[in-house]
Scaffold this motif. Structure first.
Motif, PDB file in Angstrom:
ATOM      1  N   SER A  14       0.856  -1.180   0.000  1.00 36.92           N
ATOM      2  CA  SER A  14       0.000   0.000   0.000  1.00 36.92           C
ATOM      3  C   SER A  14       0.893   1.230   0.000  1.00 36.92           C
ATOM      4  N   PRO A  15       0.460   2.267  -0.677  1.00 37.68           N
ATOM      5  CA  PRO A  15       1.294   3.472  -0.763  1.00 37.68           C
ATOM      6  C   PRO A  15       1.166   4.339   0.473  1.00 37.68           C
ATOM      7  N   THR A  16       1.482   3.784   1.619  1.00 40.41           N
ATOM      8  CA  THR A  16       1.294   4.521   2.867  1.00 40.41           C
ATOM      9  C   THR A  16       2.625   4.872   3.520  1.00 40.41           C
ATOM     10  N   GLY A  17       3.672   4.938   2.721  1.00 45.42           N
ATOM     11  CA  GLY A  17       4.976   5.269   3.276  1.00 45.42           C
ATOM     12  C   GLY A  17       5.994   4.215   2.913  1.00 45.42           C
ATOM     13  N   ASP A  47      -3.894   0.635  -3.511  1.00 43.10           N
ATOM     14  CA  ASP A  47      -4.227   1.999  -3.079  1.00 43.10           C
ATOM     15  C   ASP A  47      -5.727   2.191  -2.974  1.00 43.10           C
ATOM     16  N   ASP A  49      -7.309   2.809  -0.106  1.00 45.09           N
ATOM     17  CA  ASP A  49      -7.681   3.722   0.970  1.00 45.09           C
ATOM     18  C   ASP A  49      -7.093   5.093   0.670  1.00 45.09           C
ATOM     19  N   GLN A  50      -7.941   5.931   0.069  1.00 48.10           N
ATOM     20  CA  GLN A  50      -7.461   7.249  -0.347  1.00 48.10           C
ATOM     21  C   GLN A  50      -6.999   8.086   0.833  1.00 48.10           C
ATOM     22  N   THR A  51      -7.576   7.823   1.999  1.00 47.79           N
ATOM     23  CA  THR A  51      -7.262   8.668   3.149  1.00 47.79           C
ATOM     24  C   THR A  51      -5.870   8.437   3.703  1.00 47.79           C
ATOM     25  N   ARG A  52      -5.311   7.267   3.436  1.00 46.51           N
ATOM     26  CA  ARG A  52      -4.013   6.970   4.044  1.00 46.51           C
ATOM     27  C   ARG A  52      -2.836   7.133   3.094  1.00 46.51           C
ATOM     28  N   GLU A  53      -3.138   7.528   1.897  1.00 47.57           N
ATOM     29  CA  GLU A  53      -2.099   7.598   0.882  1.00 47.57           C
ATOM     30  C   GLU A  53      -1.022   8.638   1.210  1.00 47.57           C
ATOM     31  N   VAL A  54       0.223   8.236   1.078  1.00 50.82           N
ATOM     32  CA  VAL A  54       1.348   9.144   1.300  1.00 50.82           C
ATOM     33  C   VAL A  54       2.023   9.397  -0.047  1.00 50.82           C
ATOM     34  N   SER A  57       5.077   7.440  -2.219  1.00 46.32           N
ATOM     35  CA  SER A  57       5.277   6.089  -1.708  1.00 46.32           C
ATOM     36  C   SER A  57       5.657   5.104  -2.799  1.00 46.32           C
TER      37      SER A  57
END
Length: 493
Positions: A14-17, A47, A49-54, A57
């Motif tokens: 996931s693109p969260t960091g 991806d 969860d749009q809210t957690r995207e960093v 990433s």
RNA sequence: GCCCUCAUCGUCUAGCGGUCAGGACGGGACCCUUUCAAGGUCCAGACAGGGGUUCGACUCCCCUUGGGGGCACCA
């Protein structure tokens, strides 16, 4: 070698960091499995969860894989036969699957608000009951649900059978069975029309013809939900490989505090990709007595079925040792180049870049066995680059043999300076022979004299081999520094 | 609370019914040695506990204990 079925496997971050190091280890194992079987390694971006995207990433994730040499055959950047490899671009597929599940009565729309669900959870907790959706919207007739859907927010939930049990096949542990009543009606499509992981996993791994799903074992408890989804959609179930997490030295989750960093940070901190790869691969997996294994060797012998089930503890010391092993095994020229590049980062700004490669190659053999990390290089060689090395405080000279012997120490340094000044050949053998003679002449042990000389010439008490270092520093500076030290000691004698 | 899962030296592991329970990191000692390393030799160090099954259990089964994970419109 027996014939092996090529595996199609995937790494789905996931693109969260920056990916966690445990996540990277899963990627390594997955990649090795693909290469071992001659199959494909696929990267897919999850991806949903749009809210957690960093931002950034994806670049960092692909950069990590690239640095580690984990090449991918299909992915977000290079495409492939099942493109796109980005879930947010595959919404139609999830919607189609959802519609089918809805139409066939395996899913239903749920109009419960987040507040209502929150309230439900609080009540369950107060009553010491298992949390989980209780099915309030499960039996709303579909005509009514469809009508409400026109102007109400809703999610789609999977209708888990109330009876019976579900068994999933895990490559490492065999069948894992849970009672369906312990599962609740989980969400498969969120109110923003994005799928949850559960749906996306089932749809994509089917569409992409994934044979083995490798993932952390935090997913094991929800694997039965996925199995139910596969069955409801009449998709064949893949084989699962749930691998354990990596633990922190004291137990519990691994964090930065325990020396665990992201792959890219290891790169910045002077680790070699092959060393990190080797290390991560053998934490939680082993091949007989072998510990140091090249990439090729790992591909050759890696057996995914041999991943150990018990969670392994992250051993930073072992990683450092491993890095040192790889550094020592590296061809000298290559190593010198790495040293040079590292020093160009670490050396003070007044040292001109690019560094003279042949100069670096001169001292490379002197330090290669003294470092574990590339960042260890600087403190070992900085004095080679300093035109002036200030004389250390006098107390540092007057220890051990020279304690309270200031006059003798000064005399010894003076003698060394004179003798060195007089020689014609400035090579390590001559230097050593000369200084040994000096020691004899002034009735000192060679080692005791050397320690004074070392400190005077390099400004340190721990250095690469002395005589070779003096050759690099040069005759003039050496004699000057010896004289300076002599004078400093005499001043307090 | 409920569910899932795991269990060999401090750490990572080998073992897959009969072994002096092996290796590696780390620790200790010695050798080598101009410091520090590297290298070499050696030492200490483990089958969580209790029941079974078996001629025989680290290996198979059960329980206990302990560890890990899960129970979101996050993955």
């Amino acid at each position: 070698m027996t014939s092996i079925t090529p595996a199609r496997v995937r790494y789905a971050p996931s693109p969260t960091g920056d990916p966690h190091i445990g996540n990277i280890r899963t990627a390594i194992w997955t990649w090795l499995y693909a290469r071992h079987t001659g199959g494909q390694f696929i990267v897919r971006l999850e991806d949903t969860d749009q809210t957690r995207e960093v931002p950034g990433s994806l670049e960092r994730i692909l950069g990590s894989l690239e640095w580690l040499g984990l090449t991918w055959d299909e992915g977000p950047d290079i495409g492939g036969p099942y493109a796109p490899y980005v879930q947010s671009q595959r919404l139609d597929l999830y919607h189609a699957a959802t519609d089918r599940l809805l139409a066939e009565g395996n899913a239903y729309r749920c109009f419960c608000t987040p507040e209502e669900l929150d309230e439900m959870r609080k009540r369950q907790q107060a009553e010491k009951r298992a949390p989980g959706y209780e099915g309030r919207c499960r039996d709303i007739p579909s005509e009514i649900a469809e009508a409400r859907a026109l102007d109400e927010h809703f999610v789609v939930r999977f209708k888990v059978p109330r009876e019976g049990s579900t068994t999933v096949e895990d490559l490492l542990r065999g069948p894992v069975t849970v009672e369906n009543r312990t599962l609740d009606d989980f969400v498969i499509l969120k109110s923003d029309r994005f799928p949850t992981y559960h749906l996306a996993h089932v749809v994509d791994d089917t569409a992409m013809k994934i044979t083995h799903v490798t993932r952390g074992d935090e997913w094991l408890p929800s694997a039965p939900r996925h199995a139910l989804l596969f069955d409801a959609l009449r998709y064949p179930r893949p084989m699962y490989v749930h691998n354990p997490v990596i633990l922190a030295p004291g137990g519990g989750k691994l964090s930065k505090r325990h020396g665990a960093k992201s792959a890219l940070e290891y790169a910045e901190d002077g680790y070699l990709p092959d060393a990190l790869l080797n290390f991560l691969c053998i934490t939680g997996w082993g091949h007989g007595d072998e510990t140091v294994m090249s990439r090729q060797r790992l591909i050759e012998v890696f057996d995914i079925g041999n991943i150990s089930l018990a969670p392994a503890t992250f051993d930073a010391e072992r990683l450092n040792w491993m890095n040192g092993m790889y550094l020592r095994q590296m061809p000298e020229r290559e190593l010198a180049e790495l040293f040079a590049r590292r020093l160009e980062i670490d050396l003070p700004a007044d040292v001109p870049r690019p560094l003279d490669r042949s100069f670096v190659e001169e001292f490379t053999p002197l330090i290669r066995e003294r470092i574990e990390l590339l960042t260890d290089v600087l403190p070992l060689v900085d004095f080679y680059y300093q035109s002036e090395v200030p004389t250390p405080p006098v107390e540092q000279f007057l220890t051990k043999r020279w304690k309270d012997q200031a006059t003798a120490a000064a005399h010894a340094l003076g003698a060394a300076a004179s003798d060195l000044d007089a020689i014609g050949e400035w090579d390590a053998e001559t230097l050593e022979a000369t200084l040994r003679a000096t020691a004899t002449r002034i009735d000192a042990k060679a080692g005791d004299l050397f320690s004074l000389v070392r400190l005077a010439v390099t400004g340190k008490s721990v250095t690469p081999p002395l005589f070779e270092s003096m050759v690099i520093v040069g005759v003039g500076p050496c004699v000057d520094r010896l004289r300076a030290a002599e004078a400093a000691i005499r001043a307090v004698a």
